[in-house]
Scaffold this active site. Structure first.
Site, short mmCIF file in Angstrom:
data_model
loop_
_atom_site.label_atom_id
_atom_site.label_comp_id
_atom_site.label_asym_id
_atom_site.label_seq_id
_atom_site.Cartn_x
_atom_site.Cartn_y
_atom_site.Cartn_z
N HIS A 17 11.98 46.84 -6.08
CA HIS A 17 12.23 46.08 -7.44
C HIS A 17 12.34 46.88 -8.73
O HIS A 17 11.26 47.12 -9.41
CB HIS A 17 11.26 44.87 -7.58
N HIS A 19 15.10 48.25 -11.74
CA HIS A 19 16.41 47.65 -12.32
C HIS A 19 16.88 49.13 -12.76
O HIS A 19 16.42 50.12 -13.37
CB HIS A 19 16.25 47.08 -13.56
N ASP A 140 23.14 41.77 -9.46
CA ASP A 140 22.50 40.39 -10.00
C ASP A 140 23.04 39.87 -10.97
O ASP A 140 23.78 40.41 -11.87
CB ASP A 140 20.93 40.69 -10.33
N GLY A 172 17.36 38.10 -15.76
CA GLY A 172 17.25 37.33 -17.08
C GLY A 172 16.12 36.55 -17.17
O GLY A 172 15.36 36.29 -16.51
N HIS A 199 14.88 36.38 -8.98
CA HIS A 199 13.76 36.48 -9.76
C HIS A 199 13.57 34.97 -9.74
O HIS A 199 14.37 34.35 -9.98
CB HIS A 199 14.17 36.98 -11.12
N GLU A 202 8.30 34.35 -12.79
CA GLU A 202 7.55 35.21 -13.64
C GLU A 202 7.08 34.82 -14.94
O GLU A 202 5.88 34.79 -15.32
CB GLU A 202 8.67 36.33 -13.91
#
Length: 340
Positions: A17, A19, A140, A172, A199, A202
């Site tokens: 994970h 980005h 993504d 996002g 995702h 979170e």
């Protein structure tokens, strides 16, 4: 911890994970900002970036993140960024990484999709050759951009289908961006053989994680720490072997948790939920994968054997082929046996 820090530094690792733009080092961000000075709020001084990367909340993080995305304006920017990420991962003994990439953000800024995909593939080949790191892609959807971004991300994924592409994700903000609306796009991506890694959980509650599992067919969950609030959900994740990609410092920096000591990683592990430890957007959060292993070791009370198992777990939860998993786990085990 000093001895454990040295052990972690040399430990072969997998990163699941992390980005693409969020991995841009201060040096690269400053270089890009200088190239586009006057048309971006991003400081061209690396020393000022730490202050720029102080986030008030998750919404502010997204705002800052998108300002850095706006610095990536041509295919050479994409290639350079991706290659340099490979260099930094290899420095931390990362042998395999699944990099979350948002092609929609670059394509809508004028980089043609074929050129974008050619650039990341060129960088992937170069990083493997020069640094020995094996990069793969998760394309993504930027959830804040709505269904038009989902449609375009799916189109790019299926029409361009770069060799390194293995999974389909959703990033996002979660608040105000329901997961179920993206089901048709995940259905098509999964039908085309891509893994589902959205995702969820979170900055929202457990229901977002349930939606990711039930509606999007999630095989892994990005973050997912809200699952700790729901005993039934934790039992489900444990029973079905759905891992969470846990990023402790990221959760602190975006205010998803108030302090690292309040992070639910230990509760999740105690409930049998599979996890991997990851860095998310490391330069933006002032961390590295090595530091995240050290944080996890403290929160979970791990010694060298426990940290070794974290590294093995990341490999097991990856989408690397069986031969690759076996080879990397053997390398991890050999390192453990010869260290100290």
């Amino acid at each position: 911890m000093t001895d454990l820090t040295g052990f972690i530094a040399g430990l072969p690792k997998a990163e699941l994970h992390v980005h693409h733009v969020g991995s841009a080092s201060p040096r690269i961000v400053a270089e890009l900002a200088a190239r586009h000075e006057g048309s971006s709020p991003v400081p061209a001084d690396p020393d000022r970036l730490a202050e720029y990367f102080e986030f008030r909340d998750f919404a502010h993080f997204i705002e800052v993140y998108l300002s850095v995305v706006d610095l990536i304006r041509d295919a050479e920017d994409v290639r350079l960024l991706t290659y340099e990420i490979g260099r930094e991962l290899a420095r931390q003994q990362v042998r395999y990484a699944e990099l979350t990439i948002t092609p929609y953000s670059s394509v809508r800024r004028g980089i043609p999709a074929p050129a974008f995909c050619e650039a990341i593939e060129d960088a992937r080949t170069g990083a493997a050759r020069d640094f020995g790191v094996n990069l793969r892609w998760c394309f993504d959807i930027p959830g804040e951009a709505g269904l038009v971004s989902a449609e375009e991300t799916l189109r790019i994924a299926l029409e361009e289908r770069p060799d390194g592409l293995i999974s389909f994700g959703l990033g996002g903000p979660e608040i105000g961006v329901p997961r179920p609306q993206f089901k048709p796009y995940f259905d098509k991506a999964r039908a085309a053989g891509l893994h589902s890694v959205p995702h969820a959980g979170e900055t929202t509650g457990p229901e977002t994680v349930w939606d990711a599992v039930r509606e999007l067919g999630a095989e892994r969950i990005g973050h997912g720490i809200a699952a700790a609030q729901d005993e039934r959900l934790m039992a489900y994740l444990a029973e079905h072997g759905i891992p969470l990609e846990v990023c402790p410092t990221s959760n602190l920096r975006t205010r998803a948790v108030a302090s690292l000591d309040e992070h639910p990683i230990a509760r999740l592990v105690a409930a049998g939920v599979p996890i991997s430890v990851n860095s998310d957007d490391p330069p933006m959060f002032g961390t590295t994968l090595e530091q995240e292993y050290a944080v996890a070791a403290r929160l979970l009370g791990l010694d060298r054997d426990g940290v070794t198992e974290l590294a093995r777990a990341a490999v097991r939860h990856s989408f690397l082929d069986d031969a690759g998993k076996s080879a990397l786990i053997s390398e991890i085990d050999a390192y453990r046996e010869t260290y100290g």
